[in-house]
Design an enzyme around this catalytic site. Structure first.
Site, short mmCIF file in Angstrom:
data_model
loop_
_atom_site.label_atom_id
_atom_site.label_comp_id
_atom_site.label_asym_id
_atom_site.label_seq_id
_atom_site.Cartn_x
_atom_site.Cartn_y
_atom_site.Cartn_z
N GLY A 115 -40.90 2.36 12.47
CA GLY A 115 -39.47 1.37 13.02
C GLY A 115 -39.11 2.31 13.96
CB CYS A 116 -36.55 1.11 16.67
SG CYS A 116 -35.33 0.42 15.81
CE1 TYR A 117 -31.03 3.49 15.72
CE2 TYR A 117 -31.75 1.92 14.00
CZ TYR A 117 -30.73 2.34 14.92
OH TYR A 117 -29.65 1.51 15.39
CG PHE A 287 -37.37 5.64 21.89
CD1 PHE A 287 -37.85 4.72 20.91
CD2 PHE A 287 -36.87 6.72 21.29
CE1 PHE A 287 -37.47 4.61 19.83
CE2 PHE A 287 -36.36 6.74 20.11
CZ PHE A 287 -36.71 5.65 19.19
#
Length: 315
Positions: A115-117, A287
């Site tokens: 996941g991004c986080y 990012f």
């Protein structure tokens, strides 16, 4: 040899990004599904089993269904949903965390894209726990900001509408019940005994992300300075292509005065910042939530699985 690729769920944000990244590559051949067959089980089953690699860009239940449709032992699956990120039989798609993670990706037929986080969180916490600097029971608090593209097509349309609610112009805190879907992988992959307190904000810009974790030096397992913590990350990521650590000045402060969340938009890069003082230290991962936090990471995993340079067609 050209690999045959199918993207199941090409209409979502991650799927569209993947398609754009792969459409011009000469080493892959994309299988296409007719618009009126996108939800047709028989058609999806045929394409999944025809492919060398299938990407899943779907809601969790649909992703699980797609996996169940795969009966070809040679088809490899890269899942961008939350469904399999903590599953024992799946490799976790973050090769920079350790050689073991990279080997698992290269050898596995089932890879879950982080996941991004969770990407930013684990990039920070995994080295600290693995180096025995952060105790496994450390009371981690994590704050993060993301562009609205991470919220999906409906939210993107709301933010980009000429007429929209003025509340969308300000940062919005969510996951108020501390049940965010990334928390299980954040805890498991980092090696922590307990999930963190997590405060994510969605903000009115398209893409890019920062994830920040504060460290109380008195609670760490070792006495650490800003430079000591910086050295942990600089050493851990010294050979990585996509992760760098921002340099310190001679007095152990950052050259940067501000850390902007959208600086790395459009790339697969991640940059870590260590700053603060010798009592309270902050570590930030910067990012792109659509790059290293989604489609870029998925392509990087595919490159590793194909046995080619992980940087192929990635910036």
């Amino acid at each position: 040899m050209a690999y045959t690729i199918f993207i199941d769920g090409k209409e979502g944000t991650t799927g569209l990004q993947l398609f754009e990244r792969l459409a011009c590559r000469s080493d892959v051949t994309l299988l296409h599904i007719a618009e009126d067959k996108r939800k047709d089980t028989a058609t999806r089953r045929a394409l999944i089993n025809e492919s060398d690699i299938t990407f899943l860009c779907l809601p969790d239940e649909a992703a699980r269904e797609s996996v169940s449709l795969c009966t070809n032992d040679n088809t490899r699956i890269i899942d961008a949903s939350t469904a399999h990120r903590t599953a024992a039989a799946w490799a976790y798609g973050f090769p920079e965390l350790s050689p073991m993670f990279r080997t698992n990706i290269a050898c596995s037929k089932r890879v879950a894209v982080p996941g991004c986080y969770a990407s930013g969180f684990n990039a920070i916490c995994y080295p600290l726990v693995a180096s025995l600097v952060m105790p496994r029971d450390y009371p981690v608090v994590c704050s993060a900001v993301s562009g609205y593209s991470g919220a999906g097509k409906k939210a993107i349309a709301q933010y980009e509408s000429i007429v929209h609610d003025s509340a969308l112009d300000a940062p919005r805190l969510y996951a108020l019940t501390q049940q965010h879907k990334h928390l299980p992988e954040m805890q498991k992959v980092s090696g922590l005994d307990f999930p963190p307190i997590f405060t994510p904000y969605i903000c009115n810009y398209f893409s890019g992300m920062t994830v920040t974790i504060p460290l109380h030096v008195r609670l760490l397992a070792k006495k650490m300075s800003v430079r000591n913590i910086h050295e942990v990350f600089a050493t851990h990521y010294s050979s990585c292509n996509f992760i760098t650590v921002a340099p310190l000045t001679d007095d152990d402060t950052l050259y940067e005065q501000f850390i902007t969340a959208n600086t790395l938009s459009g790339t697969n890069n991640m940059r870590l910042f260590v700053y603060g003082n010798n009592e309270r230290i902050l570590v930030t991962a910067q990012f792109d939530n659509l790059g290293k936090g989604a489609s870029g990471a998925a392509v990087q995993c595919m490159n590793i699985m194909m046995g080619i340079d992980e940087r192929t067609e990635l910036t």
